[in-house]
Write a protein that holds these residues in place. Sequence first.
Motif, mmCIF file in Angstrom:
data_model
loop_
_atom_site.group_PDB
_atom_site.id
_atom_site.type_symbol
_atom_site.label_atom_id
_atom_site.label_comp_id
_atom_site.label_asym_id
_atom_site.label_seq_id
_atom_site.Cartn_x
_atom_site.Cartn_y
_atom_site.Cartn_z
ATOM 1 N N ILE A 129 1.605 16.479 21.521
ATOM 2 C CA ILE A 129 0.970 15.225 21.919
ATOM 3 C C ILE A 129 1.328 14.132 20.918
ATOM 4 N N PHE A 130 1.319 12.905 21.390
ATOM 5 C CA PHE A 130 1.600 11.782 20.500
ATOM 6 C C PHE A 130 0.852 10.551 20.990
ATOM 7 N N ARG A 131 0.742 9.585 20.086
ATOM 8 C CA ARG A 131 0.082 8.324 20.415
ATOM 9 C C ARG A 131 0.869 7.198 19.769
ATOM 10 N N THR A 132 1.186 6.177 20.540
ATOM 11 C CA THR A 132 1.854 4.983 20.027
ATOM 12 C C THR A 132 0.873 3.818 20.095
ATOM 13 N N GLU A 133 0.701 3.167 18.959
ATOM 14 C CA GLU A 133 -0.261 2.070 18.865
ATOM 15 C C GLU A 133 0.441 0.846 18.308
ATOM 16 N N VAL A 134 0.107 -0.326 18.860
ATOM 17 C CA VAL A 134 0.722 -1.586 18.464
ATOM 18 C C VAL A 134 -0.365 -2.512 17.931
ATOM 19 N N SER A 135 -0.027 -3.243 16.868
ATOM 20 C CA SER A 135 -0.989 -4.179 16.281
ATOM 21 C C SER A 135 -0.265 -5.452 15.892
ATOM 22 N N GLU A 136 -1.018 -6.532 15.799
ATOM 23 C CA GLU A 136 -0.476 -7.826 15.410
ATOM 24 C C GLU A 136 -1.181 -8.318 14.159
ATOM 25 N N ALA A 137 -0.403 -8.768 13.174
ATOM 26 C CA ALA A 137 -0.986 -9.279 11.940
ATOM 27 C C ALA A 137 -1.772 -10.548 12.233
ATOM 28 N N LYS A 138 -2.937 -10.679 11.625
ATOM 29 C CA LYS A 138 -3.796 -11.832 11.876
ATOM 30 C C LYS A 138 -3.313 -13.075 11.149
ATOM 31 N N GLY A 139 -2.570 -12.883 10.095
ATOM 32 C CA GLY A 139 -2.076 -14.017 9.329
ATOM 33 C C GLY A 139 -1.014 -13.551 8.358
ATOM 34 N N PHE A 140 -0.428 -14.491 7.637
ATOM 35 C CA PHE A 140 0.616 -14.166 6.669
ATOM 36 C C PHE A 140 0.359 -14.992 5.424
ATOM 37 N N HIS A 141 -0.208 -14.337 4.413
ATOM 38 C CA HIS A 141 -0.547 -15.045 3.176
ATOM 39 C C HIS A 141 -0.319 -14.090 2.012
ATOM 40 N N VAL A 142 0.520 -14.484 1.078
ATOM 41 C CA VAL A 142 0.869 -13.598 -0.030
ATOM 42 C C VAL A 142 -0.355 -13.342 -0.903
ATOM 43 N N ASN A 143 -0.653 -12.064 -1.118
ATOM 44 C CA ASN A 143 -1.778 -11.652 -1.949
ATOM 45 C C ASN A 143 -1.302 -10.489 -2.816
ATOM 46 N N VAL A 144 -0.831 -10.813 -4.021
ATOM 47 C CA VAL A 144 -0.246 -9.796 -4.891
ATOM 48 C C VAL A 144 -1.273 -8.749 -5.301
ATOM 49 N N ASP A 145 -2.498 -9.162 -5.555
ATOM 50 C CA ASP A 145 -3.527 -8.192 -5.944
ATOM 51 C C ASP A 145 -3.730 -7.160 -4.844
ATOM 52 N N ARG A 146 -3.757 -7.599 -3.596
ATOM 53 C CA ARG A 146 -3.940 -6.639 -2.507
ATOM 54 C C ARG A 146 -2.719 -5.738 -2.358
ATOM 55 N N ILE A 147 -1.515 -6.294 -2.538
ATOM 56 C CA ILE A 147 -0.309 -5.465 -2.486
ATOM 57 C C ILE A 147 -0.387 -4.370 -3.543
ATOM 58 N N ALA A 148 -0.804 -4.741 -4.758
ATOM 59 C CA ALA A 148 -0.903 -3.764 -5.849
ATOM 60 C C ALA A 148 -1.968 -2.714 -5.558
ATOM 61 N N GLN A 149 -3.112 -3.140 -5.022
ATOM 62 C CA GLN A 149 -4.180 -2.195 -4.713
ATOM 63 C C GLN A 149 -3.757 -1.220 -3.623
ATOM 64 N N LEU A 150 -3.101 -1.721 -2.591
ATOM 65 C CA LEU A 150 -2.646 -0.847 -1.509
ATOM 66 C C LEU A 150 -1.551 0.103 -1.971
ATOM 67 N N ASP A 151 -0.677 -0.385 -2.847
ATOM 68 C CA ASP A 151 0.370 0.491 -3.371
ATOM 69 C C ASP A 151 -0.239 1.604 -4.220
ATOM 70 N N ARG A 152 -1.231 1.268 -5.022
ATOM 71 C CA ARG A 152 -1.908 2.290 -5.828
ATOM 72 C C ARG A 152 -2.656 3.278 -4.923
ATOM 73 N N PHE A 153 -3.254 2.752 -3.866
ATOM 74 C CA PHE A 153 -3.949 3.613 -2.903
ATOM 75 C C PHE A 153 -2.972 4.608 -2.271
ATOM 76 N N ARG A 154 -1.790 4.123 -1.931
ATOM 77 C CA ARG A 154 -0.766 5.001 -1.344
ATOM 78 C C ARG A 154 -0.353 6.097 -2.317
ATOM 79 N N ARG A 155 -0.126 5.718 -3.565
ATOM 80 C CA ARG A 155 0.341 6.681 -4.557
ATOM 81 C C ARG A 155 -0.710 7.736 -4.887
ATOM 82 N N ASP A 156 -1.992 7.373 -4.777
ATOM 83 C CA ASP A 156 -3.073 8.284 -5.169
ATOM 84 C C ASP A 156 -3.615 9.119 -4.016
ATOM 85 N N LEU A 157 -2.986 9.049 -2.850
ATOM 86 C CA LEU A 157 -3.472 9.822 -1.707
ATOM 87 C C LEU A 157 -3.375 11.324 -1.986
#
Length: 431
Positions: free
Chosen positions: A79-107
Amino acid sequence: MSEEQRPSTQELEESLEPVKLIAQSGAVIRTGQLMLESGTASYRVKQAMRAVARSLGIDQPRHHVSLTELAATSRRGRIFRTEVSEAKGFHVNVDRIAQLDRFRRDLPPSTTAEEIHRGLDAIEARGSLYPSWAFAVFSGVACAAFAVLNRALPLEVLVVFAAAFLGQAVRRAFVTRHVNLFGTAMVSAAVASVVYLAGVWLINVSGEGLSTHAAGYISSVLFLLPGFALITGALDMANMDLRAGIERIAYGTMITMAAGVSVWAVSLVGELDTLPRADDATPLALRAVLWFLASGIGVMGFALLFNSPWRLAAWAAGIGALANAARLVAGDLGMAVQAATALACLGVGCLAALVARGGRYPHITLSVPGVLVMIPGVAAHQALMDINAGDYSAAIGGILMVVLVVLAIMVGLVGAKLLTDKEWAMGRTER
């Protein structure tokens, strides 16, 4: 079975749905959406989505990312599921990029969709690191440093600070109200340009006799440079993610043109001096020190404008100051500007990789602010002025010079990526 005991149509349909896979797919797509809205490159978005998918136990995750849209196919067995999403906006946020990258590495090797959402909720709940007025200050400082590098006079530097401060204040007010980005860039550039001209006029009224020079005029709107979009677009294209790369570069070009139209239109109000200022007699060593300090302040301002933590911004400032000062010294000694720029950006990319080693910081958050001070904004405006004056030969020459320098920036950063990121260089970002 009585009528009351018979399940409803909705209950029957829900019993047939792969509820667990749906929840996992939602966690993956939300991770990608937060990364995309923070302004990072598409390959980093895919990397984060892939890490979450594997931690959730999804087989063969596949993802498609553009500038504003993303799709994720989550497979478990047959079984599989394909899901599509649209970004609500585009605004550079380095702190969030760093937090998400750390979140990815610590999974952990295995997790649940609920745990992923809890982690993302905590990251999304983090607001800006600084108050709104501080971003206007960061913009003013960065553009004032640009003005110093463009040989602006001390009074011009003060006027540039005021113009960029007010321009960024207007820009942020528009962005928070979700005004069209193209219109926001035009209005913000117009405000900064008008404030600069008004500031020079007020100084001249006091008897200083300050000319309206392009060095200060263009520096006052450089807070609108879409550096993240252009550079991440180049990296995506070099990684053969052509659609995302082309869309990012097209977006960056659109914003640059929007600002350029306003800057050009306001400049028609008065006479603008675009002649290069003569070199002073200051020894090269002293000029190198000035270039180093101005470059560091400019990079620091841009990094903080992108909502970077202070320590990350300081590292970016050190890298950018060293590379840009070396670039300017090399140019002063006779090296072609394109070659000097490419080598400087290669140095920025390698130093950023060294500082970011071990997941300390995302590479892109250090390299992009470090190269923004190398973009030839005054030369680009001079080309627009030549077009308006009908001097098409000079305009073509100026445009080619700007394009070559921008390409040199991208070549330097891509070269550094090839040397320092084995996964990216070997094309294994989707495995």
